[in-house]
Design a protein around this motif. Structure first.
Motif, PDB file in Angstrom:
ATOM      1  N   ASP A   1       0.824  -1.220   0.000  1.00 30.62           N
ATOM      2  CA  ASP A   1       0.000   0.000   0.000  1.00 30.62           C
ATOM      3  C   ASP A   1       0.858   1.269   0.000  1.00 30.62           C
ATOM      4  N   GLY A   2       2.166   1.125  -0.084  1.00 33.37           N
ATOM      5  CA  GLY A   2       3.020   2.306  -0.235  1.00 33.37           C
ATOM      6  C   GLY A   2       3.842   2.672   0.991  1.00 33.37           C
ATOM      7  N   SER A   3       3.858   1.822   2.005  1.00 30.42           N
ATOM      8  CA  SER A   3       4.685   2.076   3.208  1.00 30.42           C
ATOM      9  C   SER A   3       4.439   3.463   3.780  1.00 30.42           C
ATOM     10  N   ARG A   4       3.185   3.848   3.868  1.00 27.79           N
ATOM     11  CA  ARG A   4       2.873   5.212   4.319  1.00 27.79           C
ATOM     12  C   ARG A   4       2.670   5.270   5.826  1.00 27.79           C
ATOM     13  N   ASP A   5       3.223   6.281   6.456  1.00 28.91           N
ATOM     14  CA  ASP A   5       2.955   6.467   7.885  1.00 28.91           C
ATOM     15  C   ASP A   5       1.562   7.090   8.052  1.00 28.91           C
ATOM     16  N   ILE A   6       1.124   7.205   9.287  1.00 27.86           N
ATOM     17  CA  ILE A   6      -0.260   7.660   9.518  1.00 27.86           C
ATOM     18  C   ILE A   6      -0.447   9.097   9.035  1.00 27.86           C
ATOM     19  N   LYS A   7       0.607   9.881   9.043  1.00 32.18           N
ATOM     20  CA  LYS A   7       0.495  11.267   8.576  1.00 32.18           C
ATOM     21  C   LYS A   7       0.137  11.300   7.086  1.00 32.18           C
ATOM     22  N   GLU A   8       0.829  10.480   6.311  1.00 31.30           N
ATOM     23  CA  GLU A   8       0.542  10.459   4.871  1.00 31.30           C
ATOM     24  C   GLU A   8      -0.868   9.938   4.595  1.00 31.30           C
ATOM     25  N   ARG A   9      -1.248   8.890   5.332  1.00 36.07           N
ATOM     26  CA  ARG A   9      -2.600   8.349   5.133  1.00 36.07           C
ATOM     27  C   ARG A   9      -3.659   9.397   5.501  1.00 36.07           C
ATOM     28  N   ALA A  10      -3.380  10.143   6.578  1.00 38.34           N
ATOM     29  CA  ALA A  10      -4.340  11.153   7.030  1.00 38.34           C
ATOM     30  C   ALA A  10      -4.449  12.288   6.014  1.00 38.34           C
ATOM     31  N   LEU A  11      -3.332  12.680   5.433  1.00 37.85           N
ATOM     32  CA  LEU A  11      -3.395  13.763   4.439  1.00 37.85           C
ATOM     33  C   LEU A  11      -4.167  13.315   3.197  1.00 37.85           C
ATOM     34  N   SER A  12      -4.001  12.055   2.801  1.00 41.55           N
ATOM     35  CA  SER A  12      -4.812  11.529   1.684  1.00 41.55           C
ATOM     36  C   SER A  12      -6.286  11.581   2.030  1.00 41.55           C
ATOM     37  N   GLN A  13      -6.590  11.169   3.239  1.00 41.17           N
ATOM     38  CA  GLN A  13      -7.991  11.142   3.656  1.00 41.17           C
ATOM     39  C   GLN A  13      -8.552  12.568   3.709  1.00 41.17           C
ATOM     40  N   ALA A  14      -7.747  13.509   4.202  1.00 39.22           N
ATOM     41  CA  ALA A  14      -8.209  14.905   4.266  1.00 39.22           C
ATOM     42  C   ALA A  14      -8.498  15.432   2.861  1.00 39.22           C
ATOM     43  N   LYS A  15      -7.641  15.099   1.901  1.00 37.90           N
ATOM     44  CA  LYS A  15      -7.874  15.549   0.520  1.00 37.90           C
ATOM     45  C   LYS A  15      -9.155  14.936  -0.022  1.00 37.90           C
ATOM     46  N   ARG A  16      -9.353  13.659   0.274  1.00 42.25           N
ATOM     47  CA  ARG A  16     -10.576  12.998  -0.181  1.00 42.25           C
ATOM     48  C   ARG A  16     -11.807  13.674   0.430  1.00 42.25           C
ATOM     49  N   LEU A  17     -11.731  13.936   1.735  1.00 46.59           N
ATOM     50  CA  LEU A  17     -12.864  14.567   2.415  1.00 46.59           C
ATOM     51  C   LEU A  17     -13.181  15.917   1.783  1.00 46.59           C
ATOM     52  N   LEU A  18     -12.145  16.713   1.553  1.00 44.21           N
ATOM     53  CA  LEU A  18     -12.364  18.053   1.013  1.00 44.21           C
ATOM     54  C   LEU A  18     -12.928  17.980  -0.406  1.00 44.21           C
ATOM     55  N   ASN A  19     -12.517  16.947  -1.108  1.00 46.60           N
ATOM     56  CA  ASN A  19     -13.023  16.737  -2.459  1.00 46.60           C
ATOM     57  C   ASN A  19     -14.513  16.395  -2.440  1.00 46.60           C
ATOM     58  N   GLU A  20     -14.931  15.710  -1.395  1.00 47.60           N
ATOM     59  CA  GLU A  20     -16.323  15.268  -1.310  1.00 47.60           C
ATOM     60  C   GLU A  20     -17.197  16.219  -0.483  1.00 47.60           C
ATOM     61  N   TYR A  21     -16.585  17.290   0.000  1.00 45.51           N
ATOM     62  CA  TYR A  21     -17.313  18.227   0.865  1.00 45.51           C
ATOM     63  C   TYR A  21     -18.509  18.844   0.140  1.00 45.51           C
ATOM     64  N   GLU A  22     -19.628  18.856   0.834  1.00 43.89           N
ATOM     65  CA  GLU A  22     -20.805  19.563   0.310  1.00 43.89           C
ATOM     66  C   GLU A  22     -21.198  20.643   1.305  1.00 43.89           C
ATOM     67  N   GLU A  23     -21.265  21.875   0.822  1.00 41.30           N
ATOM     68  CA  GLU A  23     -21.537  22.989   1.734  1.00 41.30           C
ATOM     69  C   GLU A  23     -22.995  22.962   2.194  1.00 41.30           C
ATOM     70  N   PRO A  24     -23.218  23.022   3.510  1.00 39.49           N
ATOM     71  CA  PRO A  24     -24.592  23.121   4.024  1.00 39.49           C
ATOM     72  C   PRO A  24     -25.036  24.572   3.907  1.00 39.49           C
ATOM     73  N   LYS A  25     -25.648  24.897   2.778  1.00 42.65           N
ATOM     74  CA  LYS A  25     -25.877  26.298   2.404  1.00 42.65           C
ATOM     75  C   LYS A  25     -26.648  27.084   3.472  1.00 42.65           C
ATOM     76  N   LEU A  26     -26.168  28.289   3.676  1.00 44.44           N
ATOM     77  CA  LEU A  26     -26.904  29.241   4.518  1.00 44.44           C
ATOM     78  C   LEU A  26     -28.170  29.676   3.781  1.00 44.44           C
ATOM     79  N   ASP A  27     -29.176  30.015   4.540  1.00 47.11           N
ATOM     80  CA  ASP A  27     -30.362  30.657   3.968  1.00 47.11           C
ATOM     81  C   ASP A  27     -29.898  31.922   3.232  1.00 47.11           C
TER      82      ASP A  27
END
Lengths: 516, 516
Positions: free
Chosen positions: B462-488
């Protein structure tokens, strides 16, 4: 600022760091818990687990895959059907009632004797790793010299109370002779207590013979000097090798950790309370058997706990359910008034990264809040036990010292004096120069050596090293300063002669338990 | 194995990992503690701290560096000498008795309302970092866009109950206008509850005006929608800026964390119990003042805790004394029946290494065992708060979910059913295929996404990644999938208009509190 000045300042800082990192090698006494334990079950729930375990022992029974044990159980009045032993609740409770609630462990240096049971607890390093990460953080197969390195470090770390046994597997020693050299290494490089191999009944006898050389055979009859471990094959099976080794220890009045081996969800139900009920039944069955072998022999309620990833089948550590099960098992062991063992500072990280830190610390905090007595695997464990890391070993040992300090509880002896300081200093003042601070700061707040709390500028000027690099430096320094606590020469000679003789007697076949 | 096969296997594994890492974004309700708290003081010791604190308030007094507060105190009947307020124990206890023991926080999405106090607790991200470590782990000054990134992540992490406020300081916004943009970012990118800036009384008014736009001014009168923080200047001083901001919140019936700021050994005695006595006096004085400002206004017993290295003066985190003080402060807050705040997942590491993991997890476990209610700084904190790390933010949020699961306690609802499984499976069997396991494994054992428990071979592939690298990948994925809860849209427009108007009114002077 000229070169001269830079050098002086640099030298001054290095000198200060050198003093700060200077090892304090005095072993802490056994931890005496001063903080209450976490007990998430009420009395009725403890009783519910207890009754469920007794019902399992009576109705389902436990398999003892060992003809001697089956005979022993028949003599003891159990209902034995084939290899399955159905244990009446009266019999179980009668048997475990003779287990001593407290153990005094004797080390070859009496200053390092430790107490175990009730409020008394000890930290023991990890064991059994087939790989190590060495002083350069290289992952490789360990040698007997590597094992010696770990025994030296265990000897030097104040919060570790034992040198354990095969912290790493010495792959350069033929399997059939390994237990002899492991035991000698534990005895030689540290004068703390140690553990004894239970890889076969005959190996266990060798360990105990070596203990008899070190302490005297009569001494063993009345004193605990070594600890064995017997893993169960959950669910509800004890095998011949483990039971035979257990008998060897018990016949010489030495305690064994009776350790169901829980992979939660794989070999127990996928639910914490029922998993504990099964584990408790398993532990009780082995604890009861120790008293069949020798009534009054010390014994320790054990277990190994992990939960299993239902995605990959991998064991997990530091998970919330392991913490909860530790709390619960502590309650059960206290209900029976038997010392108990758990596992500390576990983790599944492949390297010494933040994952390792989180998992290890979550495990330790739960373990200490559980009131565990024999706190095994307290240093070096990583990669689900597949390797022991030197860097992590020294950091874990410091983290144990931190946990120790927390679990000791609150000091009240300077309360009024310190309140007087509050009046002296008053609003807006500071305490750094106050006599109470001067007199108390050394003991007031734990100051970890390996945790860097400096500014980023200072940290950069110190080489921008992560905790792994700092720990490896510290380990090298410790090994450089190591002084061997010499064995008595006559005993040393006798131990070596024993190893030589047994090495000639045991065929050097390279397979585990082949000599059984 | 051909190329085709490799690709398929690889693709299959990637697909499985993709599913496994898929975010579950549903916010957990406020934590309801199901595990008992650790209480290392007996009743007499709690009373000893209480009496010591009252004596400090009466005899030493507390400095309120604020003419309005001094007038308020005189009207309330306190003994005011210059800027020092001596508080009679009867007055203090009378005043704090009107603080509500429980708060319901209202979010703009009512599904994300949370309860606080008693057994109810919430996790709130860290705030106030002057630097961040970004999606590439680069340490740099943050922008308002970076703050938005953190608000989006806070919105998406199930165990975080709030988007807080200035998780990082948006350095690209002029200081005098910063609070407006921070507040808007908190409101816009998440529909969870949030915090309000208290950098000056006027800034606090702006925050509350914006809350009035979002919720309606009348709604604020009867509902909690925002939390302020007021740090004390220990020992025993409250300053004008903090007190003014506190009054702004209290006048609108919004709660403030009354937070003595403890650097143990520097601004308190070098001893845990007396340090808690001083901290408790400080907290009581501010809590009492909230009730002078507005009787019945909600308020939260707060504190920031660190111990100070007597070698370097640096604040330390995760130390045993901080754990002990958390336990003790929890006991004091419960004695007064007031919700209380502490700090979570702290650490002094400069990078996201094992040190960060150990310190953070030791802090969290102690915090949860303390029964804290408002659990601040629960994600991203590193380097003693000097930076917020994106990698650590997402890992901390997962660790909070693990802590949440532990603190919920034991499930008993399937106990009998699972015991039936023990009978079905019997000795030597396994549970993986049993219907009880199939039905329960998803909820039985927490399966962390960011903690790798695979074999080293799988980890390497899986690429010998430490938890920091895995977390940064996950953060990028999350931000990519983010949907804004629109204000009125109408409220959004009104908020923007408010910010525009105030930005014109407030001189863009780049210094803190200049507009006070």
């Amino acid at each position: 600022m000229g070169v001269q000045e830079t050098a002086t300042r640099r030298g001054g800082r290095d000198a200060r760091r050198s003093v700060r990192m200077a090892p304090n090698l005095e072993m802490l006494p056994a931890l005496k818990y001063g903080v209450p334990v976490v007990e998430p079950m009420n009395e009725e729930q403890v009783e519910r687990i207890h009754q469920a375990s007794l019902a399992i022992l009576e109705d389902v029974g436990v398999v003892f895959r060992d003809p001697i044990a089956l005979d022993d159980w028949k003599c003891a009045g159990a209902d034995v059907r084939d290899d399955r032993v159905h244990l009446d609740r009266g019999l179980v409770m009668e048997l475990i009632s003779s287990i001593p609630p407290h153990i005094t462990y004797h080390a070859r240096n009496p200053a390092k004797n430790v107490e175990l049971g009730g409020k008394d607890a000890i930290f023991v390093p990890m064991t059994g790793a087939p790989y190590l990460r060495d002083l350069e953080d290289v992952r490789r197969g360990p040698t007997i010299a590597d094992l010696g390195t770990f025994h030296k470090l265990a000897h030097m770390m104040p919060a570790l109370h034992s040198s354990a046994h095969h912290i790493v597997e010495p792959m350069d020693i033929v399997v059939a002779h390994r237990h002899l050299h492991i035991t000698y290494s534990s005895m030689k490089y540290s004068d703390k207590i140690f553990m004894g191999m239970t890889t076969s009944p005959r190996n266990a006898e060798d360990v105990l013979d070596m203990c008899a050389i070190l302490f005297g055979a009569d001494f063993l009859e009345t004193h605990c000097v070594v600890t064995g471990n017997c893993n169960g094959n959950s669910p509800l099976v004890w095998d011949q090798v483990m039971l035979g080794a257990m008998r060897a220890f018990n016949r010489r009045n030495q305690p064994v950790l009776c350790s169901p081996f829980v992979l939660g969800g794989a070999n127990t139900p996928a639910s914490t309370a029922p998993a504990v009920a099964q584990l408790n039944a398993e532990a009780l069955s082995a604890l009861a058997y120790t008293q069949v072998v020798r009534k009054g022999c010390p014994a320790i309620y054990g277990h190994y706990l992990s939960t299993v990833s239902m995605q990959s089948g991998a064991p997990m550590a530091g998970t919330p359910e392991i913490s909860l099960m530790n709390f619960m098992i502590g309650q059960m062991a206290r209900r029976y008034n038997i010392p108990w063992r758990t596992s500390n500072l576990l983790g599944g990280a492949k390297i010494f990264d933040a994952q390792a830190g989180y998992e290890s610390a979550m495990t330790m905090m739960a373990v200490l809040m559980s009131g565990a007595n024999y706190i095994w695997h307290s240093a070096g464990w990583n990669e689900a036990g597949m390797h022991c890391s030197i860097a992590k070993f020294v950091v874990d040992a410091e983290v144990c010292a931190m946990g120790y300090r927390m679990a000791e509880g609150i000091r009240w002896d300077d309360f009024e004096e310190a309140l007087a300081a509050v009046r002296d200093v008053g609003p807006g003042g500071h305490y750094l120069g106050h006599p109470h601070t001067q007199a108390n700061f050394q003991r007031a707040f734990f100051m970890p050596k390996l945790f860097d709390n400096n500014s980023i500028e200072q940290w950069k000027s110190d080489g921008s090293r992560d905790i792994k690099e700092r720990a490896l430096s510290q380990a090298k320094r410790l090994l450089n300063e190591y002084e061997e606590p010499k064995l008595d020469p006559a005993k040393d000679e006798e131990l070596r002669a024993y190893i030589d003789r047994r090495s000639r007697e045991i065929p050097a076949v390279d397979a585990l338990n082949d000599q059984y």
